[in-house]
Motif scaffolding. Structure first.
Motif: not given
Length: 402
Positions: A261-277, A281-287
């Motif tokens: 859960s933590q790895d998914s959330a961290d990756y999602a947050r970084r990807l979303a920031r990179m893509l300006e999303l 919310r992405c972190y929340s879904a993955c955690i």
């Protein structure tokens, strides 16, 4: 109620409109008297009916109940002139002097305003329900004869209390308390990696007592709830049964799901920031996406403590058969916002032909989290999800190394 009149097993009525506050009151009370016979209701009319039909040893009621409010319930109880007077704790969000003056002639045993002081409430309940120096121990009931593990898990699915806690909530709250009160940013940093705390606070912030736009992140939930109420909900979680797993085998499985859960959330947050999303919310879904598997492990602890046999094969088979169903049941029962539930579902698979970019991000992030350190990143960069996001190998490497 004096020490000589204390019942062997007290019967208590809790009347509280908000489901999460109701659950908190229940847990605090059971932590004082685990053997108490509880009736719990959400509206004043039902409470009034129960008071006519049954004899109680204690009532906790919210002034702001619909239909018949808590003050009217107290007035009705006092008109019965029971001797000794029925202990009645009146709860309210009203802390003005006029409201206090209105309630005092009816002699509530206590008038407690929100957010509740948990220590004060616990002390009051101990004084009312325990003799001095007394404590009550409740044995874990054994499994019913002939009960099988699949039948046990199927029965428990709709009543699961959720996941075990990953963080020490008392320590987290203590570290977040400063001279000026609760530091919400500090508290968020302490608990954001815990799926159970995240889910409960989001659910509580979207309950009937809190109106407005639905919240889908821990940050938004903390800022929508009253700080003291957030702290109470978090501390209340620590009072529940099996909130900390004791079986080493189950702990090992939980650690793997927490880390995923933590790895998914961290990756999602970084990807979303990179893509300006929307990275929160992405972190929340993955955690939250492994909440069901973790809740299942908590129920397996109940099975073990009730005398059931448990080994690695049984744990693995149970997770495969019931993990997803437990997660779906919890998200529905806790009424997490539909948009958040849909985003959590995207961590597992992408259905239909049109995907939001946030859905693609969480799906790609969970795929990344399942890879070992040296495998599959090139293949993932060539996947349909990555192509739709226009993310290549160099971007995935940057996300992994950040």
């Amino acid at each position: 109620m004096t020490a000589v009149d204390l019942p062997a097993v007290p019967r208590v009525l809790i009347a509280e409109a908000d489901p999460w506050s109701r659950d908190l009151l229940k847990q605090v009370l059971l932590n004082v008297r685990c053997d108490a016979r509880l009736d719990v209701c959400a509206d004043g009319q039902q409470a009034a009916t129960l008071l006519r039909e049954k004899t109680y040893d204690l009532v906790l009621a919210d002034w702001e109940l619909s239909g018949v409010d808590g003050l009217s319930l107290l007035r009705s109880v006092r008109q019965q002139r029971r001797s000794p007077a029925l202990p009645f704790i009146l709860l309210s969000s009203r802390n003005d002097s006029a409201s206090v003056r209105e309630a005092l002639p009816l002699a509530p045993t206590a008038y407690l305003t929100r957010p509740l002081n948990m220590e004060s409430l616990t002390q009051r309940l101990q004084d009312l329900l325990l003799n001095e120096g007394e404590s009550v121990y409740c044995e874990i009931p054994p499994l019913a004869p002939g009960m099988t593990l699949p039948a046990f898990l199927e029965r428990r699915r709709e009543a699961s209390d959720g996941a075990p806690l990953r963080v020490d909530v008392k320590a987290a709250v203590q570290r977040s308390l400063g001279p000026e009160g609760l530091d919400l940013k500090q508290l968020e940093d302490q608990v954001r990696m815990d799926p159970q705390i995240t889910a409960v606070l989001i659910a509580a912030a979207n309950s009937a007592g809190y109106h407005g736009t639905p919240v889908q992140t821990l940050h938004a939930a903390l800022n929508k709830l009253v700080p003291g109420q957030s702290m109470n909900f978090i501390l209340g979680l620590a009072l529940k049964h099996n909130v900390v797993l004791g079986d080493p085998g189950l702990v090992a499985y939980a650690e793997r799901h927490w880390q995923l859960s933590q790895d998914s959330a961290d990756y999602a947050r970084r990807l979303a920031r990179m893509l300006e999303l929307d990275h929160e919310r992405c972190y929340s879904a993955c955690i939250l996406h492994r909440l069901g598997d973790l809740a299942l492990l908590r129920c397996l602890e109940d099975w073990r403590q009730g005398g059931g046999a448990l080994d690695d094969e049984a744990i693995g088979e149970s997770l495969d058969a019931f993990g997803a169903a437990y997660g779906s049941a919890l998200r529905t029962r806790w009424r997490l916002p539909l948009e958040l539930r849909q985003l959590i579902a995207a961590t597992y698979s992408l259905e239909g032909g049109v995907y939001s970019r946030e859905a693609l991000v969480v799906n790609l992030a969970t795929q990344m989290a399942r890879l070992t350190e040296h495998e599959g990143l090139e293949a993932l960069a060539g996947s349909k999800t990555a192509r739709l996001l226009k993310v290549g190998l160099s971007e995935l490497l940057r996300v992994r190394k950040t």
